[in-house]
Design a protein around this motif. Structure first.
Motif, PDB file in Angstrom:
ATOM      1  N   ARG A 125      -1.824  -7.692  -9.002  1.00 19.21           N
ATOM      2  CA  ARG A 125      -3.281  -7.619  -9.194  1.00 19.21           C
ATOM      3  C   ARG A 125      -4.029  -8.538  -8.234  1.00 19.21           C
ATOM      4  O   ARG A 125      -5.255  -8.413  -8.081  1.00 19.21           O
ATOM      5  CB  ARG A 125      -3.638  -7.969 -10.636  1.00 19.21           C
ATOM      6  N   GLY A 156      -4.419   2.926  -5.998  1.00 23.72           N
ATOM      7  CA  GLY A 156      -3.369   2.034  -6.457  1.00 23.72           C
ATOM      8  C   GLY A 156      -3.222   1.993  -7.968  1.00 23.72           C
ATOM      9  O   GLY A 156      -3.413   2.992  -8.660  1.00 23.72           O
ATOM     10  N   ASN A 205       1.390   3.356  -3.805  1.00 20.86           N
ATOM     11  CA  ASN A 205       0.468   2.249  -3.578  1.00 20.86           C
ATOM     12  C   ASN A 205       0.450   1.364  -4.832  1.00 20.86           C
ATOM     13  O   ASN A 205       0.104   1.823  -5.914  1.00 20.86           O
ATOM     14  CB  ASN A 205      -0.927   2.816  -3.299  1.00 20.86           C
ATOM     15  N   PRO A 207      -6.703  -5.043  -2.342  1.00 20.69           N
ATOM     16  CA  PRO A 207      -6.668  -3.607  -2.651  1.00 20.69           C
ATOM     17  C   PRO A 207      -6.708  -2.762  -1.384  1.00 20.69           C
ATOM     18  O   PRO A 207      -7.369  -3.126  -0.401  1.00 20.69           O
ATOM     19  CB  PRO A 207      -7.913  -3.390  -3.506  1.00 20.69           C
ATOM     20  N   SER A 208      -5.980  -1.674  -1.401  1.00 19.27           N
ATOM     21  CA  SER A 208      -5.973  -0.753  -0.258  1.00 19.27           C
ATOM     22  C   SER A 208      -6.269   0.656  -0.756  1.00 19.27           C
ATOM     23  O   SER A 208      -5.663   1.121  -1.720  1.00 19.27           O
ATOM     24  CB  SER A 208      -4.604  -0.760   0.436  1.00 19.27           C
ATOM     25  N   PRO A 209      -7.182   1.363  -0.102  1.00 18.71           N
ATOM     26  CA  PRO A 209      -7.516   2.725  -0.531  1.00 18.71           C
ATOM     27  C   PRO A 209      -6.555   3.778   0.002  1.00 18.71           C
ATOM     28  O   PRO A 209      -6.825   4.982  -0.113  1.00 18.71           O
ATOM     29  CB  PRO A 209      -8.921   2.920   0.047  1.00 18.71           C
ATOM     30  N   GLU A 210      -5.443   3.340   0.594  1.00 24.17           N
ATOM     31  CA  GLU A 210      -4.490   4.288   1.170  1.00 24.17           C
ATOM     32  C   GLU A 210      -3.941   5.210   0.080  1.00 24.17           C
ATOM     33  O   GLU A 210      -3.305   4.766  -0.868  1.00 24.17           O
ATOM     34  CB  GLU A 210      -3.332   3.532   1.831  1.00 24.17           C
ATOM     35  N   GLY A 250      -4.993  -0.100  -9.985  1.00 25.33           N
ATOM     36  CA  GLY A 250      -6.113  -0.881 -10.495  1.00 25.33           C
ATOM     37  C   GLY A 250      -6.533  -0.510 -11.905  1.00 25.33           C
ATOM     38  O   GLY A 250      -7.143  -1.322 -12.602  1.00 25.33           O
ATOM     39  N   ASP A 254      -6.211  -1.271  -6.048  1.00 27.09           N
ATOM     40  CA  ASP A 254      -7.273  -0.307  -5.791  1.00 27.09           C
ATOM     41  C   ASP A 254      -7.362   0.647  -6.988  1.00 27.09           C
ATOM     42  O   ASP A 254      -6.354   1.207  -7.421  1.00 27.09           O
ATOM     43  CB  ASP A 254      -6.973   0.488  -4.522  1.00 27.09           C
ATOM     44  N   THR A 276      -1.222  -1.655  -4.862  1.00 32.23           N
ATOM     45  CA  THR A 276      -2.346  -2.590  -4.793  1.00 32.23           C
ATOM     46  C   THR A 276      -3.311  -2.298  -5.948  1.00 32.23           C
ATOM     47  O   THR A 276      -3.268  -1.227  -6.562  1.00 32.23           O
ATOM     48  CB  THR A 276      -3.109  -2.466  -3.460  1.00 32.23           C
ATOM     49  N   ALA A 282       0.816  -1.214   0.000  1.00 30.39           N
ATOM     50  CA  ALA A 282       0.000   0.000   0.000  1.00 30.39           C
ATOM     51  C   ALA A 282       0.852   1.269   0.000  1.00 30.39           C
ATOM     52  O   ALA A 282       0.311   2.376   0.043  1.00 30.39           O
ATOM     53  CB  ALA A 282      -0.942   0.010   1.200  1.00 30.39           C
TER      54      ALA A 282
END
Length: 422
Positions: free
Chosen positions: A145, A96, A88, A149-152, A98, A92, A90, A72
């Motif tokens: 992938r 991230g 980040n 997922p982290s929203p940080e 994503g 997200d 991840t 993250a």
């Protein structure tokens, strides 16, 4: 006025030419994003391979903050120009990667550009990752992938002007970076070439073990000749010198043991290298560790041990003071004659880490403690406690001067200036 006008026109022309040159140099080896994007099909096998490669590149070491979600970001990487915060990684979609595709990820590794084309700071070691193959890049992307997922949100970098500008970064890249590939040496074995790929590419060993210029760029021509890790004040010893950390005379098994367990009969790791073993090399296969050993053992030697004709001058009062501290604080573990204890405490007599010209690592260890990594092969490592509470700078300099000048050791004394540099 006419002469001034001509001067201004000349300077403006030079500025325009310089700008074009910088742009052109930044486009060397540039990867163009295909339209439509490259087809990407992930499989369980590809994900597992990516997980392993992420360990080989020690990606979590920078992109996973202590106590936070894996990958993250948020880890601060201190540099002489300010602090760069890892991003980040991840999946997200907002915070991230994503919304990235495999082409975006490949361009980041190969060219040092983000999804939107923004130039990335070389604290992310793309000058080394540019050698990573597209196949390995895709595997790492497939693995990332799959992490939760982290929203940080990404923290903004804290860099001083003008280092916080894309223009300054473009100038740096024009002078210091060219996208490249890993080229196998046909005169070397498959094992050696695999080791070169891991050490010089994914492992980005030169990021610590290399010398940096005033702009913070690693000096590739000097190779793995050692360097001071900026801000951290740890010295990553030369891997090409038998007086520092060269392994040309080591058996391959000893190199593997060091990278796998953090210790071997020939030495042990502490400081930033302990983090590398803990988070990366202990997880590598025996074959890959042997490949790295093969490559490291054949690095061109840059120095040999040379006997000095005169011993460094040491003050008797400093040596006496240092011996008193050693007898009280150190001898219980390291022995009266600095002989250490097999499998527990390293010997100080004849120890290369003790005898290096630079005493910065010794000062760090005495002040802050020295700890080996916890590994599967060494699950309960012995460590050295910090002494900064009970020993002041004069005491530390004295005991290290004594250690560096006793039992056959003949290294220069540690001075007040050495202590101030820390």
């Amino acid at each position: 006025m006419r002469r001034l006008l001509y001067v201004l026109i000349f300077l403006a022309t030079l500025g325009i030419l310089a700008a074009f040159a910088i742009v052109g140099l930044n486009l060397r080896g540039e990867t163009k994003l295909p339209d439509p994007p490259t087809a990407f099909n992930s499989t369980a096998q590809l994900v597992e391979r990516g997980r392993y490669l992420a360990l080989a590149g020690n990606c979590a070491g920078c992109h996973s903050a202590l106590g936070a979600a894996p990958y993250a970001g948020g880890v601060g990487i201190e540099t002489p120009f300010g602090t760069v915060f890892a991003s980040n990684l991840t999946p997200d979609p907002a915070a991230g990667i994503g919304r990235w595709n495999s082409d975006h990820f490949w361009r980041a590794l190969h060219n040092g550009r983000s999804k939107d084309g923004r130039l990335l700071y070389p604290a992310f070691p793309y000058p080394n990752f540019t050698r990573v193959t597209r196949e390995d890049s895709d595997a790492i992307f497939a693995y990332l992938r799959t992490v939760p997922p982290s929203p940080e949100p990404n923290r903004p970098h804290e860099l001083r002007f003008p280092y916080d500008t894309q223009a300054a970064l473009a100038v740096w890249r024009a002078l210091s970076f060219t996208a490249g590939t890993f080229d196998s040496n046909p005169d070397k074995s498959t094992e050696w070439n695999r080791g070169a790929y891991l050490v010089d590419g994914l492992g980005h060993c030169i990021a610590c073990h290399g010398t940096r210029n005033v702009l913070g760029a690693t000096q590739e021509k000097l190779g793995l000749s050692g360097g001071l890790i900026a801000v951290q004040n740890w010295y990553a010893p030369s891997l090409t010198s038998n007086r520092e950390a060269g392994v040309a005379e080591w058996a391959p098994h000893d190199v593997v043991e060091l990278l796998k367990n953090g210790r071997s009969e020939r030495g042990s790791v502490m400081g930033p290298m302990a983090d590398v073993v803990y988070g990366s090399t202990q997880h590598l296969t025996e074959a890959d560790l042997l490949a790295m050993a093969s490559y490291l053992k054949e690095l061109p030697s840059t120095s040999t041990a040379v006997a000095s004709t005169t011993s460094p001058k040491r003050e008797a009062r400093v040596m006496e003071h240092g011996q008193r501290i050693f007898d009280q604080r150190c001898a219980y573990c390291h022995g009266d004659q600095g002989q250490g204890a097999v499998g527990a405490y390293p010997p100080l007599a004849g120890n290369r880490a003790v005898l290096m010209n630079s005493p910065v690592n010794l000062i760090q260890i005495v002040r802050h403690g020295g700890f080996l990594p916890t590994t599967a092969g060494n699950p309960r490592p012995y460590g050295m406690p910090p002494f900064r509470i009970v020993l002041d700078d004069t005491d530390v300099a004295a005991v290290l001067t004594y250690v560096r000048g006793s039992w056959g050791n003949d290294a220069p004394p540690v001075t007040a200036r050495d202590m101030l540099r820390q």
